[in-house]
Design a protein around this motif. Sequence first.
Motif, mmCIF file in Angstrom:
data_model
loop_
_atom_site.group_PDB
_atom_site.id
_atom_site.type_symbol
_atom_site.label_atom_id
_atom_site.label_comp_id
_atom_site.label_asym_id
_atom_site.label_seq_id
_atom_site.Cartn_x
_atom_site.Cartn_y
_atom_site.Cartn_z
ATOM 1 N N VAL A 24 0.889 -1.161 0.000
ATOM 2 C CA VAL A 24 0.000 0.000 0.000
ATOM 3 C C VAL A 24 0.924 1.208 0.000
ATOM 4 C CG1 VAL A 24 -1.726 1.300 1.311
ATOM 5 C CG2 VAL A 24 -1.803 -1.198 1.292
ATOM 6 N N GLY A 25 0.628 2.197 -0.811
ATOM 7 C CA GLY A 25 1.477 3.379 -0.902
ATOM 8 C C GLY A 25 1.520 4.156 0.402
ATOM 9 N N ASN A 26 2.169 5.299 0.368
ATOM 10 C CA ASN A 26 2.310 6.111 1.579
ATOM 11 C C ASN A 26 0.979 6.719 2.005
ATOM 12 O OD1 ASN A 26 1.903 8.670 0.199
ATOM 13 N ND2 ASN A 26 3.957 8.441 -0.605
ATOM 14 N N CYS A 27 0.977 7.409 3.132
ATOM 15 C CA CYS A 27 -0.287 7.894 3.712
ATOM 16 C C CYS A 27 -0.989 8.938 2.846
ATOM 17 C CB CYS A 27 -0.096 8.373 5.150
ATOM 18 S SG CYS A 27 1.203 9.533 5.424
ATOM 19 N N LYS A 28 -0.273 9.592 1.928
ATOM 20 C CA LYS A 28 -0.931 10.550 1.024
ATOM 21 C C LYS A 28 -1.800 9.843 -0.006
ATOM 22 C CE LYS A 28 1.497 14.925 0.667
ATOM 23 N NZ LYS A 28 2.354 15.770 -0.180
ATOM 24 N N SER A 29 -1.539 8.573 -0.253
ATOM 25 C CA SER A 29 -2.295 7.828 -1.267
ATOM 26 C C SER A 29 -3.563 7.182 -0.698
ATOM 27 C CB SER A 29 -1.409 6.759 -1.903
ATOM 28 O OG SER A 29 -1.111 5.736 -0.975
ATOM 29 N N LEU A 30 -3.797 7.337 0.598
ATOM 30 C CA LEU A 30 -4.941 6.687 1.244
ATOM 31 C C LEU A 30 -6.219 7.485 1.071
ATOM 32 C CD1 LEU A 30 -3.281 5.607 4.622
ATOM 33 C CD2 LEU A 30 -3.390 4.353 2.460
ATOM 34 N N ASN A 31 -7.348 6.794 1.279
ATOM 35 C CA ASN A 31 -8.647 7.461 1.275
ATOM 36 C C ASN A 31 -9.476 6.897 2.426
ATOM 37 O OD1 ASN A 31 -9.972 5.020 0.386
ATOM 38 N ND2 ASN A 31 -9.256 5.481 -1.687
ATOM 39 N N ILE A 32 -10.723 7.291 2.501
ATOM 40 C CA ILE A 32 -11.575 6.924 3.634
ATOM 41 C C ILE A 32 -11.726 5.401 3.778
ATOM 42 C CG2 ILE A 32 -13.770 7.086 2.406
ATOM 43 C CD1 ILE A 32 -14.836 8.520 5.021
ATOM 44 N N GLN A 33 -11.626 4.663 2.674
ATOM 45 C CA GLN A 33 -11.737 3.203 2.753
ATOM 46 C C GLN A 33 -10.559 2.575 3.506
ATOM 47 O OE1 GLN A 33 -12.447 4.758 -0.306
ATOM 48 N NE2 GLN A 33 -14.640 4.485 -0.034
ATOM 49 N N HIS A 34 -9.465 3.322 3.691
ATOM 50 C CA HIS A 34 -8.291 2.797 4.388
ATOM 51 C C HIS A 34 -8.341 3.013 5.904
ATOM 52 C CE1 HIS A 34 -6.653 3.194 0.242
ATOM 53 N NE2 HIS A 34 -6.126 2.020 0.571
ATOM 54 N N VAL A 35 -9.365 3.688 6.404
ATOM 55 C CA VAL A 35 -9.464 3.943 7.847
ATOM 56 C C VAL A 35 -9.436 2.636 8.649
ATOM 57 C CG1 VAL A 35 -10.954 4.843 9.692
ATOM 58 C CG2 VAL A 35 -10.516 6.216 7.632
ATOM 59 N N PRO A 36 -10.204 1.601 8.270
ATOM 60 C CA PRO A 36 -10.129 0.353 9.047
ATOM 61 C C PRO A 36 -8.711 -0.251 9.055
ATOM 62 C CG PRO A 36 -12.081 0.348 7.660
ATOM 63 C CD PRO A 36 -11.261 1.537 7.248
ATOM 64 N N LEU A 37 -7.995 -0.138 7.949
ATOM 65 C CA LEU A 37 -6.623 -0.648 7.883
ATOM 66 C C LEU A 37 -5.723 0.099 8.868
ATOM 67 C CD1 LEU A 37 -4.320 -2.331 6.607
ATOM 68 C CD2 LEU A 37 -4.113 -0.510 4.887
ATOM 69 N N VAL A 38 -5.811 1.414 8.887
ATOM 70 C CA VAL A 38 -4.992 2.214 9.804
ATOM 71 C C VAL A 38 -5.324 1.852 11.254
ATOM 72 C CG1 VAL A 38 -4.424 4.553 10.586
ATOM 73 C CG2 VAL A 38 -4.667 4.079 8.131
ATOM 74 N N LYS A 39 -6.612 1.706 11.561
ATOM 75 C CA LYS A 39 -7.014 1.321 12.923
ATOM 76 C C LYS A 39 -6.489 -0.064 13.278
ATOM 77 C CE LYS A 39 -11.166 4.167 13.302
ATOM 78 N NZ LYS A 39 -12.633 4.165 13.458
ATOM 79 N N GLN A 40 -6.539 -0.978 12.331
ATOM 80 C CA GLN A 40 -6.031 -2.333 12.557
ATOM 81 C C GLN A 40 -4.521 -2.289 12.812
ATOM 82 O OE1 GLN A 40 -6.858 -4.935 9.232
ATOM 83 N NE2 GLN A 40 -6.217 -6.760 10.335
ATOM 84 N N MET A 41 -3.805 -1.438 12.088
ATOM 85 C CA MET A 41 -2.356 -1.294 12.285
ATOM 86 C C MET A 41 -2.063 -0.801 13.701
ATOM 87 S SD MET A 41 -1.401 0.304 8.532
ATOM 88 C CE MET A 41 0.367 0.463 8.778
#
Length: 167
Positions: free
Chosen positions: A73-90
């Motif tokens: 997965v690219g850096n944090c600038k490439s993320l969108n709202i669908q990546h919120v669960p992934l960040v929380k899981q991390m």
Amino acid sequence: MAEGQTSSQPVPTGTDKDSSVPAVGYDKKCIFCRIVNNEMDTELLHRDEDICCFRDIKPGAPHHYLVVPTKHVGNCKSLNIQHVPLVKQMVDVGKDVLRKHNVTDLTDVRFGFHWPPFCSVTHLHLHVLAPVSQMGFMSRLVYRLNSYWFVTADQLIELLNSKVETH
């Protein structure tokens, strides 16, 4: 299964077993993809289908871990709202690894990401640092709150939740 791995799932390799086609979400040039796929001699402190964790090679605190998605997965600038669960899981994995290493004061920790262009690896990675009170001068600068180069996991989640997708 190697010590420190937490899943009974087979560890995927960098290529499909029956061909030389790279696995989905794998970048052969990415050091973190290579670590996740056991191509490097790096101890994995956590491994499941979605997330891996290992020690930072240049620790900024007594406990400094990197939590990464198993797929590139690219850096944090490439993320969108669908990546919120992934960040929380991390973040959850980071907390679990800290607890396994007897870090009980979760008020003296820092969870965050370097903001591009200030990240050396483009594979999304969460820095988990503890105890913050024992970080040296340079680490306090590199992982500084409210800076142009580092955002906390909470700040990133807030930013992603505020993004409105335009079509």
